[in-house]
Design a protein around this motif. Sequence first.
Motif, PDB file in Angstrom:
ATOM      1  N   LEU A 190      -0.859  -4.817   3.020  1.00 25.54           N
ATOM      2  CA  LEU A 190      -2.299  -5.142   3.404  1.00 25.54           C
ATOM      3  C   LEU A 190      -2.535  -6.488   3.057  1.00 25.54           C
ATOM      4  CD1 LEU A 190      -3.958  -2.196   1.271  1.00 25.54           C
ATOM      5  CD2 LEU A 190      -3.955  -2.291   3.860  1.00 25.54           C
ATOM      6  N   THR A 191      -3.032  -7.120   4.225  1.00 27.95           N
ATOM      7  CA  THR A 191      -3.149  -8.768   3.987  1.00 27.95           C
ATOM      8  C   THR A 191      -3.806  -9.052   5.329  1.00 27.95           C
ATOM      9  OG1 THR A 191      -2.286 -10.907   4.030  1.00 27.95           O
ATOM     10  CG2 THR A 191      -1.102  -9.449   5.255  1.00 27.95           C
ATOM     11  N   SER A 192      -4.385 -10.216   5.436  1.00 24.79           N
ATOM     12  CA  SER A 192      -5.137 -10.688   6.747  1.00 24.79           C
ATOM     13  C   SER A 192      -4.900 -12.301   6.886  1.00 24.79           C
ATOM     14  CB  SER A 192      -6.398 -10.291   6.696  1.00 24.79           C
ATOM     15  OG  SER A 192      -7.251 -11.190   5.818  1.00 24.79           O
ATOM     16  N   SER A 193      -5.090 -12.981   8.084  1.00 27.12           N
ATOM     17  CA  SER A 193      -5.030 -14.485   8.156  1.00 27.12           C
ATOM     18  C   SER A 193      -5.940 -15.029   7.288  1.00 27.12           C
ATOM     19  CB  SER A 193      -5.364 -14.918   9.469  1.00 27.12           C
ATOM     20  OG  SER A 193      -6.605 -14.355   9.930  1.00 27.12           O
ATOM     21  N   SER A 194      -7.207 -14.469   7.100  1.00 24.65           N
ATOM     22  CA  SER A 194      -8.230 -15.211   6.071  1.00 24.65           C
ATOM     23  C   SER A 194      -8.045 -14.855   4.744  1.00 24.65           C
ATOM     24  CB  SER A 194      -9.646 -14.499   6.520  1.00 24.65           C
ATOM     25  OG  SER A 194      -9.756 -13.052   6.289  1.00 24.65           O
ATOM     26  N   ILE A 195      -7.451 -13.756   4.388  1.00 21.83           N
ATOM     27  CA  ILE A 195      -7.060 -13.547   2.915  1.00 21.83           C
ATOM     28  C   ILE A 195      -5.764 -14.903   2.695  1.00 21.83           C
ATOM     29  CG2 ILE A 195      -5.590 -12.141   1.410  1.00 21.83           C
ATOM     30  CD1 ILE A 195      -7.051  -9.881   2.579  1.00 21.83           C
ATOM     31  N   THR A 235      -0.312  -5.295  12.052  1.00 13.63           N
ATOM     32  CA  THR A 235       0.990  -5.720  12.552  1.00 13.63           C
ATOM     33  C   THR A 235       1.849  -5.599  11.133  1.00 13.63           C
ATOM     34  OG1 THR A 235       0.219  -7.417  14.126  1.00 13.63           O
ATOM     35  CG2 THR A 235       2.454  -7.489  13.336  1.00 13.63           C
ATOM     36  N   VAL A 236       1.701  -6.134  10.371  1.00 12.43           N
ATOM     37  CA  VAL A 236       2.457  -6.066   9.065  1.00 12.43           C
ATOM     38  C   VAL A 236       2.059  -4.593   8.379  1.00 12.43           C
ATOM     39  CG1 VAL A 236       2.714  -8.528   8.701  1.00 12.43           C
ATOM     40  CG2 VAL A 236       0.723  -7.434   7.679  1.00 12.43           C
ATOM     41  N   PHE A 237       1.128  -4.043   8.391  1.00 13.41           N
ATOM     42  CA  PHE A 237       0.910  -2.762   7.803  1.00 13.41           C
ATOM     43  C   PHE A 237       1.764  -1.710   8.585  1.00 13.41           C
ATOM     44  CE2 PHE A 237      -1.344   1.347   7.548  1.00 13.41           C
ATOM     45  CZ  PHE A 237      -1.651   1.469   5.998  1.00 13.41           C
ATOM     46  N   THR A 249      -6.988   3.074   5.908  1.00 19.84           N
ATOM     47  CA  THR A 249      -6.719   3.194   7.305  1.00 19.84           C
ATOM     48  C   THR A 249      -7.560   2.565   8.507  1.00 19.84           C
ATOM     49  OG1 THR A 249      -5.327   5.245   6.747  1.00 19.84           O
ATOM     50  CG2 THR A 249      -5.847   4.864   9.111  1.00 19.84           C
ATOM     51  N   PHE A 250      -8.746   2.915   8.165  1.00 28.91           N
ATOM     52  CA  PHE A 250     -10.090   2.430   8.983  1.00 28.91           C
ATOM     53  C   PHE A 250      -9.994   0.941   8.936  1.00 28.91           C
ATOM     54  CE2 PHE A 250     -14.356   1.058   9.756  1.00 28.91           C
ATOM     55  CZ  PHE A 250     -14.625   1.698  10.906  1.00 28.91           C
ATOM     56  N   CYS A 251      -9.809   0.370   7.798  1.00 25.90           N
ATOM     57  CA  CYS A 251      -9.888  -1.095   7.499  1.00 25.90           C
ATOM     58  C   CYS A 251      -8.889  -1.690   8.509  1.00 25.90           C
ATOM     59  CB  CYS A 251      -9.792  -1.654   6.062  1.00 25.90           C
ATOM     60  SG  CYS A 251     -11.139  -1.128   5.171  1.00 25.90           S
ATOM     61  N   CYS A 293       0.814  -1.298   0.038  1.00 33.81           N
ATOM     62  CA  CYS A 293      -0.003  -0.012  -0.050  1.00 33.81           C
ATOM     63  C   CYS A 293       1.133   1.231   0.041  1.00 33.81           C
ATOM     64  CB  CYS A 293      -0.954   0.003   1.202  1.00 33.81           C
ATOM     65  SG  CYS A 293      -2.379   1.198   1.208  1.00 33.81           S
ATOM     66  N   ASP A 294       1.458   1.414  -1.082  1.00 35.62           N
ATOM     67  CA  ASP A 294       2.313   2.830  -1.381  1.00 35.62           C
ATOM     68  C   ASP A 294       1.471   3.908  -2.048  1.00 35.62           C
ATOM     69  OD1 ASP A 294       2.122   1.837  -4.085  1.00 35.62           O
ATOM     70  OD2 ASP A 294       4.158   1.220  -4.057  1.00 35.62           O
ATOM     71  N   GLU A 295       1.916   5.072  -2.383  1.00 33.62           N
ATOM     72  CA  GLU A 295       1.153   6.126  -2.956  1.00 33.62           C
ATOM     73  C   GLU A 295       0.723   5.627  -4.413  1.00 33.62           C
ATOM     74  OE1 GLU A 295       3.970   9.544  -3.247  1.00 33.62           O
ATOM     75  OE2 GLU A 295       3.978   9.738  -0.982  1.00 33.62           O
TER      76      GLU A 295
END
Length: 263
Positions: free
Chosen positions: A99-104, A91-93, A80-82, A56-58
């Motif tokens: 941008l990621t998640s355990s479910s992804i 954590t990784v953001f 940012t809200f997400c 998630c860069d510019e």
Amino acid sequence: MARPVKIGLDYFPLNTGVFRNRKVRKLLKNFGAKGCTIYVFVLCEIYRDKGYYAECDEDFIFDVADDLNMSEGIVSEVITFCVTNGLFSKTVFDVGSILTSSSIQERYLVAKKGRTTIDANICVMEPESIVMAPKPGVMDSKPPDKEEKSTQRKVKKRKEKKSKEENWFTSSPTEGVFVSIHELKKDYLENEKLIKAISVAQKISKAGLEEKLDEFITHLETVNQFAKEPQDFAHHFLNWLKKNNAKTSVINQAVVSKMKKYD
């Protein structure tokens, strides 16, 4: 010449109960349809490109804003809200704007059928959820005998049962996954430790608890909730049961009070 391996996915599953997810409901409440549009678009970009994450860069924010014909400011604000709300891993953001998640990551591994791995530096899954890619050409020298297979099955069943019991009231890889409320009721009644604890705390038999669960299921169906997250189902039922018992107690006291007047 070998065809290059496709990293991303052509499609990904979107749960029909996604708008019953409290995190998504909060996103909808704060940003309306624009917020959900940006969130789903980002998911599409994640699965389409890298498969399980996005940087998630510019440039990424510009591309999302340009494709959706929205301002970069609203895109950045929604992302940012997400992250803050838990739809993406904070954590990784915070460390690398990933941008990621355990479910992804879990869905990606399932889609790839174990033929890939997740970068350890951005892996946010629980250890038991990680599916490692099999090494080609490597096999055990001999297959396990019947007794060993039987032992493995028993150990696996015990672990699954323990995991199911422990995950009812704690965050787990099942967070964000919606299950039929009737299936959740069945799993709930199979959780012996949970049933015993609630029966003692609420002073109710297992049969009485099952009746209350049926009433709770009916209540959910009347408000069009047919699927919930396991933890959300457990918390919601417990709160509903406490309120229901408190209401019954007040009614009983009122009846007793009236009866005393006629004594």
